[in-house]
Write a protein that holds these residues in place. Structure first.
Motif, PDB file in Angstrom:
ATOM      1  N   UNK A 214       0.813  -1.214   0.000  1.00 14.43           N
ATOM      2  CA  UNK A 214       0.000   0.000   0.000  1.00 14.43           C
ATOM      3  C   UNK A 214       0.854   1.276   0.000  1.00 14.43           C
ATOM      4  N   UNK A 215       2.058   1.163   0.511  1.00 11.16           N
ATOM      5  CA  UNK A 215       2.922   2.341   0.645  1.00 11.16           C
ATOM      6  C   UNK A 215       3.563   2.714  -0.685  1.00 11.16           C
ATOM      7  N   UNK A 216       3.837   4.008  -0.882  1.00  4.61           N
ATOM      8  CA  UNK A 216       4.541   4.416  -2.100  1.00  4.61           C
ATOM      9  C   UNK A 216       5.962   3.821  -2.122  1.00  4.61           C
ATOM     10  N   UNK A 217       6.500   3.613  -3.307  1.00  7.48           N
ATOM     11  CA  UNK A 217       7.811   2.964  -3.449  1.00  7.48           C
ATOM     12  C   UNK A 217       8.926   3.676  -2.697  1.00  7.48           C
TER      13      UNK A 217
ATOM     14  N   UNK B  99       8.709   5.220   0.175  1.00  6.00           N
ATOM     15  CA  UNK B  99       8.445   5.322   1.613  1.00  6.00           C
ATOM     16  C   UNK B  99       9.661   4.817   2.405  1.00  6.00           C
ATOM     17  N   UNK B 100      10.033   5.516   3.486  1.00  6.30           N
ATOM     18  CA  UNK B 100      11.214   5.124   4.278  1.00  6.30           C
ATOM     19  C   UNK B 100      11.193   3.681   4.788  1.00  6.30           C
ATOM     20  N   UNK B 101      10.012   3.132   5.087  1.00  4.84           N
ATOM     21  CA  UNK B 101       9.950   1.758   5.592  1.00  4.84           C
ATOM     22  C   UNK B 101      10.287   0.719   4.533  1.00  4.84           C
ATOM     23  N   UNK B 102      10.281   1.112   3.275  1.00  2.93           N
ATOM     24  CA  UNK B 102      10.574   0.152   2.196  1.00  2.93           C
ATOM     25  C   UNK B 102      12.024   0.206   1.750  1.00  2.93           C
ATOM     26  N   UNK B 103      12.815   1.047   2.384  1.00  3.10           N
ATOM     27  CA  UNK B 103      14.225   1.184   1.992  1.00  3.10           C
ATOM     28  C   UNK B 103      15.116   0.336   2.835  1.00  3.10           C
TER      29      UNK B 103
END
Length: 89
Positions: free
Chosen positions: A80-83, A85-89
Motif C-alpha cells: 500500500x505504501x509508495x515505493x 516510503x522510508x519503511x521500504x528502503x
C-alpha cells in the motif's frame, strides 16, 4: 509448513499496518480497540477483517498462526505504501 521470509523492517511495517488497519476497521463500523487490547488480538482481528474483505489472501488453515498473520499484515501494508516510503528502503 515453511517459515515466511522476513521482510526488511517487518516490525515497523507491522506497526504501520496495525495503525492503518485500525483506521480501516473504524471506517467499516468497528468501534476501535481499547488500550487494554493485546497486540495479538489486534493482529488477529485486523487479519480476519482484511481476509473477509478480500484485501489479503488467507493463510492455509494449518499455517494460520500469529507469526503468519503478522507477516501477511506487513506484506499488505508494504504493497500500500509508495515505493519511496522510508519503511521500504
Amino acid at each position: 509448513m515453511k517459515k515466511p521470509k522476513k521482510l526488511k523492517n517487518e516490525t515497523a511495517l507491522l506497526k504501520k499496518a496495525i495503525e492503518v488497519g485500525e483506521k480501516y476497521a473504524m471506517n467499516r463500523g468497528y468501534n476501535g480497540f481499547s488500550a487494554t487490547n493485546a497486540s495479538k488480538d489486534k493482529v488477529e482481528s485486523l487479519y480476519r477483517l482484511l481476509v473477509n474483505d478480500k484485501l489479503i489472501q488467507a493463510s492455509p488453515a494449518d499455517g494460520e498462526d500469529l507469526l503468519s498473520m503478522k507477516h501477511r499484515l506487513a506484506m499488505w501494508i508494504a504493497k500500500q505504501l509508495p515505493e519511496d516510503h522510508p519503511l521500504l528502503k
